[in-house]
Motif scaffolding. Structure first.
Motif, PDB file in Angstrom:
ATOM      1  N   ILE A 251       0.838  -1.183   0.000  1.00  0.00           N
ATOM      2  CA  ILE A 251       0.000   0.000   0.000  1.00  0.00           C
ATOM      3  C   ILE A 251       0.884   1.248   0.000  1.00  0.00           C
ATOM      4  O   ILE A 251       1.965   1.241   0.599  1.00  0.00           O
ATOM      5  N   MET A 255      -1.178   6.180   2.457  1.00  0.00           N
ATOM      6  CA  MET A 255      -2.417   5.563   2.917  1.00  0.00           C
ATOM      7  C   MET A 255      -2.213   4.790   4.219  1.00  0.00           C
ATOM      8  O   MET A 255      -3.121   4.714   5.044  1.00  0.00           O
ATOM      9  N   SER A 256      -1.040   4.206   4.398  1.00  0.00           N
ATOM     10  CA  SER A 256      -0.810   3.367   5.574  1.00  0.00           C
ATOM     11  C   SER A 256      -0.388   4.159   6.801  1.00  0.00           C
ATOM     12  O   SER A 256      -0.366   3.629   7.917  1.00  0.00           O
ATOM     13  N   CYS A 278      -9.907  -5.516   5.989  1.00  0.00           N
ATOM     14  CA  CYS A 278     -10.623  -4.811   7.047  1.00  0.00           C
ATOM     15  C   CYS A 278      -9.623  -4.509   8.160  1.00  0.00           C
ATOM     16  O   CYS A 278      -9.032  -5.429   8.731  1.00  0.00           O
ATOM     17  N   CYS A 288     -11.539   0.798   9.105  1.00  0.00           N
ATOM     18  CA  CYS A 288     -11.626   1.170   7.687  1.00  0.00           C
ATOM     19  C   CYS A 288     -11.499  -0.081   6.833  1.00  0.00           C
ATOM     20  O   CYS A 288     -11.042  -1.130   7.303  1.00  0.00           O
ATOM     21  N   GLU A 289     -11.912   0.034   5.578  1.00  0.00           N
ATOM     22  CA  GLU A 289     -11.830  -1.079   4.626  1.00  0.00           C
ATOM     23  C   GLU A 289     -11.055  -0.616   3.398  1.00  0.00           C
ATOM     24  O   GLU A 289     -11.342   0.459   2.850  1.00  0.00           O
ATOM     25  N   VAL A 290     -10.089  -1.428   2.992  1.00  0.00           N
ATOM     26  CA  VAL A 290      -9.239  -1.093   1.851  1.00  0.00           C
ATOM     27  C   VAL A 290      -9.341  -2.202   0.814  1.00  0.00           C
ATOM     28  O   VAL A 290      -9.314  -3.390   1.157  1.00  0.00           O
ATOM     29  N   CYS A 292      -7.623  -3.809  -2.562  1.00  0.00           N
ATOM     30  CA  CYS A 292      -6.389  -3.849  -3.361  1.00  0.00           C
ATOM     31  C   CYS A 292      -6.623  -4.632  -4.645  1.00  0.00           C
ATOM     32  O   CYS A 292      -7.192  -5.725  -4.619  1.00  0.00           O
ATOM     33  N   TRP A 299      -4.646   0.640  -4.728  1.00  0.00           N
ATOM     34  CA  TRP A 299      -5.232   0.518  -3.395  1.00  0.00           C
ATOM     35  C   TRP A 299      -6.253   1.642  -3.215  1.00  0.00           C
ATOM     36  O   TRP A 299      -5.957   2.803  -3.472  1.00  0.00           O
ATOM     37  N   GLU A 301      -9.275   3.136  -0.451  1.00  0.00           N
ATOM     38  CA  GLU A 301     -10.023   3.050   0.801  1.00  0.00           C
ATOM     39  C   GLU A 301     -11.496   3.234   0.484  1.00  0.00           C
ATOM     40  O   GLU A 301     -11.884   4.216  -0.156  1.00  0.00           O
ATOM     41  N   GLU A 304     -17.291   5.197   3.636  1.00  0.00           N
ATOM     42  CA  GLU A 304     -18.013   4.659   4.781  1.00  0.00           C
ATOM     43  C   GLU A 304     -19.400   4.188   4.365  1.00  0.00           C
ATOM     44  O   GLU A 304     -20.017   4.744   3.462  1.00  0.00           O
TER      45      GLU A 304
END
Length: 328
Positions: A251, A255-256, A278, A288-290, A292, A299, A301, A304
């Motif tokens: 990632i 973002m990380s 997740c 949060c949910e990512v 890939c 990647w 995100e 919501e």
């Protein structure tokens, strides 16, 4: 998508890139305390607190309770596989390392079969020198820079506690992979009747949370780690040719960065070229949910998901292909 309370099902449709509702399955309305534990094709497997298993088609609403199976010791893995819309297998691995037991429910036979696995040394020369080489006996503790004592056998989400994947190799062998409590990948060759351990991906004090996924017909490991005040989320595959783990995705650091210091757990699922991650932390209230895409090395995100005006939190996900005709 699975929330902490396993309430009304919500789906993220990767084809339309949006959140969708699904009718509440009759199975969940008539049985309290069911938790999704595995999926394959168009079917989901649920497990009750008493250890009973149910197979459900969440689209058609059809479901069945499997015949009772006795398991008196530690369960390591629960996995599903299917070769067609009309047949599937539910595979359980339990027992201690000296005598791993595999119990398989085959829908075409309509009963459970039992087999034993013996240990085979496959990558011992590559493993890190550690005491307690038997998996499950090597819980390690270390002191983080913040002064916290951290254990390498992190607790997983209940729905992913027995996370495992089944791969059919090119030679036709069926291999089940699961994670030991110490973070080692364990491979169970169901066709030839043996199990083995892979070397650790990173030194124990680097590993923070990891999970297995199946993508493009192979087993991959997703690892979230922290080092030098930054967090990283990377995808690894084991190269049989090189005899070591090879990174196949990472990632972007931008973002990380938000994962750093959250002490978060990751629960992942793969489908085709996609991996859903997740990320959740109970202590920090972070979620949060990512998504890939390995083929594109992208990647994203996910936005919501709001239910009745409130953001929904998810701790894990399962992959399935909506099929009305998938038989239970």
């Amino acid at each position: 998508m699975v929330d902490p309370n396993c309430s009304k099902p919500i789906i993220y449709d990767t084809a339309q890139s949006k959140w969708c509702n699904i009718n509440h399955p009759e199975l969940l309305e008539t049985n309290n305390g069911l938790l999704p534990v595995a999926s394959s094709g168009g079917l989901l497997c649920f497990r009750s607190f008493s250890g009973e298993f149910f197979i459900s088609n969440p689209v058609s609403g059809s479901h069945r309770k499997l015949p009772h199976v006795d398991i008196e010791d530690t369960v390591h893995a629960i996995a599903m596989s299917s070769s067609s819309l009309s047949s599937y297998k539910l595979i359980l691995v339990h027992g201690d390392p000296s005598s791993l037991t595999v119990k398989t429910f085959d829908s075409t036979l309509d009963h459970w079969t039992v087999s034993m696995l013996h240990r085979k040394t496959k990558f011992q020369q590559l493993a890190l020198p550690e005491s307690g080489d038997e998996y499950g006996d090597e819980t390690l503790y270390y002191l983080s820079k913040a002064g916290d004592v951290v254990a390498t056998d992190m607790q997983r989400s209940p729905s992913k506690q027995f996370s495992s994947v089944v791969i059919t190799e090119k030679n036709g062998n069926e291999v089940l992979y699961f994670l030991s409590q110490s973070g080692r990948v364990v491979g169970c060759n169901l066709s030839e009747g043996f199990w083995y351990e892979y070397p650790k991906i990173l030194p124990p004090f680097f590993e923070h949370s990891l999970d297995l996924v199946e993508c493009r017909g192979e087993m991959l490991v997703v690892v979230m780690s922290e080092l030098l005040e930054s967090a990283s989320l990377r995808v690894w595959r084991f190269s049989e040719e090189k005899g070591l783990w090879v990174q196949v995705g990472a990632i972007p650091p931008s973002m990380s960065h938000e994962f750093y210091g959250k002490k978060a757990d990751i629960n992942c699922v793969g489908h085709g070229n996609l991996i859903m991650v997740c990320v959740s932390s109970v202590s920090c209230g972070f979620n949060c949910e990512v998504l890939c895409n390995l083929e594109e090395n992208s990647w994203v995100e996910l936005p919501e998901c709001f239910i009745s005006g409130k953001p929904k939190e998810f701790v894990s996900a399962f992959s399935f292909e909506p099929r009305l005709e998938a038989c239970v």
